[in-house]
Scaffold this motif. Structure first.
Motif, PDB file in Angstrom:
ATOM      1  N   ALA A   1     -13.345  44.066  30.543  1.00 17.33           N
ATOM      2  CA  ALA A   1     -12.397  43.435  29.524  1.00 17.33           C
ATOM      3  C   ALA A   1     -12.599  43.658  28.160  1.00 17.33           C
ATOM      4  O   ALA A   1     -11.675  43.944  27.026  1.00 17.33           O
ATOM      5  CB  ALA A   1     -12.325  41.797  29.756  1.00 17.33           C
TER       6      ALA A   1
ATOM      7  N   ASP B   1     -13.727  46.612  26.635  1.00 20.49           N
ATOM      8  CA  ASP B   1     -13.327  47.928  26.339  1.00 20.49           C
ATOM      9  C   ASP B   1     -12.270  48.600  27.257  1.00 20.49           C
ATOM     10  O   ASP B   1     -12.063  49.748  27.045  1.00 20.49           O
ATOM     11  CB  ASP B   1     -14.278  48.948  25.886  1.00 20.49           C
ATOM     12  N   ASP B   2     -11.870  48.097  28.167  1.00 24.35           N
ATOM     13  CA  ASP B   2     -10.973  48.607  29.239  1.00 24.35           C
ATOM     14  C   ASP B   2     -11.712  49.792  29.992  1.00 24.35           C
ATOM     15  O   ASP B   2     -10.945  50.577  30.594  1.00 24.35           O
ATOM     16  CB  ASP B   2      -9.581  49.026  28.678  1.00 24.35           C
TER      17      ASP B   2
ATOM     18  N   CYS C   1     -11.708  47.167  35.477  1.00 28.20           N
ATOM     19  CA  CYS C   1     -12.151  47.530  33.958  1.00 28.20           C
ATOM     20  C   CYS C   1     -12.817  46.245  33.396  1.00 28.20           C
ATOM     21  O   CYS C   1     -12.191  45.381  33.361  1.00 28.20           O
ATOM     22  CB  CYS C   1     -10.708  47.845  33.296  1.00 28.20           C
TER      23      CYS C   1
ATOM     24  N   HIS D   1      -7.738  56.683  36.184  1.00 30.66           N
ATOM     25  CA  HIS D   1      -8.784  56.235  36.545  1.00 30.66           C
ATOM     26  C   HIS D   1      -9.628  57.107  37.236  1.00 30.66           C
ATOM     27  O   HIS D   1     -10.736  56.718  37.705  1.00 30.66           O
ATOM     28  CB  HIS D   1      -8.479  54.835  37.201  1.00 30.66           C
TER      29      HIS D   1
ATOM     30  N   ALA E   1      -6.213  39.252  35.118  1.00 31.07           N
ATOM     31  CA  ALA E   1      -7.295  39.310  33.929  1.00 31.07           C
ATOM     32  C   ALA E   1      -8.158  38.180  34.136  1.00 31.07           C
ATOM     33  O   ALA E   1      -7.847  37.127  34.495  1.00 31.07           O
ATOM     34  CB  ALA E   1      -6.569  39.261  32.673  1.00 31.07           C
TER      35      ALA E   1
ATOM     36  N   THR F   1      -1.662  43.270  37.376  1.00 33.87           N
ATOM     37  CA  THR F   1      -2.560  43.187  36.574  1.00 33.87           C
ATOM     38  C   THR F   1      -3.288  41.950  36.544  1.00 33.87           C
ATOM     39  O   THR F   1      -2.612  40.974  36.409  1.00 33.87           O
ATOM     40  CB  THR F   1      -2.270  43.800  35.401  1.00 33.87           C
TER      41      THR F   1
ATOM     42  N   TYR G   1     -13.477  51.828  33.057  1.00 37.77           N
ATOM     43  CA  TYR G   1     -13.572  51.847  34.479  1.00 37.77           C
ATOM     44  C   TYR G   1     -14.776  51.749  34.794  1.00 37.77           C
ATOM     45  O   TYR G   1     -15.818  52.020  34.392  1.00 37.77           O
ATOM     46  CB  TYR G   1     -12.944  53.027  34.821  1.00 37.77           C
TER      47      TYR G   1
ATOM     48  N   ARG H   1      -6.536  46.530  37.283  1.00 35.89           N
ATOM     49  CA  ARG H   1      -5.225  47.183  36.999  1.00 35.89           C
ATOM     50  C   ARG H   1      -4.791  48.169  38.187  1.00 35.89           C
ATOM     51  O   ARG H   1      -5.843  48.602  38.944  1.00 35.89           O
ATOM     52  CB  ARG H   1      -5.522  48.164  35.816  1.00 35.89           C
TER      53      ARG H   1
ATOM     54  N   ILE I   1     -10.771  43.135  33.857  1.00 33.40           N
ATOM     55  CA  ILE I   1      -9.208  43.018  34.116  1.00 33.40           C
ATOM     56  C   ILE I   1      -8.852  44.135  35.205  1.00 33.40           C
ATOM     57  O   ILE I   1      -9.576  45.388  35.104  1.00 33.40           O
ATOM     58  CB  ILE I   1      -8.287  43.715  32.738  1.00 33.40           C
TER      59      ILE I   1
END
Length: 184
Positions: free
Chosen positions: A72, A74-75, A70, A23, A10, A8, A77, A17, A15
């Protein structure tokens, strides 16, 4: 193999992943967005279940690295970035990236994802060269690749037939020494 580790990574905006079945809805949006399909020159479309199986199996491959991009904040996709077509004898691979569509274009997600992925590849593996291709009508992507340090190497003439016209594919690469990485 080079990509057995699925990290992962960042950054400030994104980010990265390892992709997985969680996903698949984002990938489904990506492969169904007309602008993304046009820019990537995609043909055909798998069904939803095939798409789900695809994302669920990427972690099983140590010759490629598939990461979800993703946001950062709110994560959510926003795309994918992949190192594939690994050539272990020549320490090279291909990079491809796709975002879900115009709603996420121009926000720096792709630029940061490319920098994170290329930096990871050159600093944690013995890779020497990362190549890619971009179609001649995708000026935005070509600009992002140049900004990230990719250099034009050549052109594959009439590589894509789309919209009743032929389009060239521009070949670009980044090398570890150009990236500032001292090779072993």
């Amino acid at each position: 193999m080079m990509f057995a580790n699925k990290p992962t990574l960042a950054g400030e905006r994104v980010i990265l992943r390892p992709v997985g079945p969680e996903h698949v809805d984002g990938l489904w949006e990506l492969i169904n967005d007309p602008e993304t399909v046009r820019l990537t020159g995609s043909h055909g479309q798998p069904d939803y279940e095939t798409t789900k199986l695809w994302y669920g199996s990427r972690g099983d491959h140590d010759d490629r690295l598939d990461l979800a991009i993703c946001r950062a904040e709110d994560d959510s996709y926003v795309g994918e970035i992949v190192l594939n077509d690994l050539d272990v004898h020549n320490f090279s691979c291909n990079l491809r990236i796709a975002l879900v569509g115009p709603r996420v274009f121009g926000k720096g997600y792709g630029s940061e994802a490319i920098r994170l992925m290329v930096d990871h590849a050159f600093t944690t593996t013995p890779l020497h060269r990362i190549g890619l291709e971009v179609f001649d009508f995708n000026d935005r992507a070509a600009h992002v690749y140049r900004k990230a340090g990719f250099v034009k190497e050549g052109v594959c003439r009439d590589a894509l037939f789309q919209g009743g016209e032929w389009h060239d594919s521009i070949i670009m690469s980044a090398l570890a020494p150009d990236w500032g990485v001292k090779e072993v």
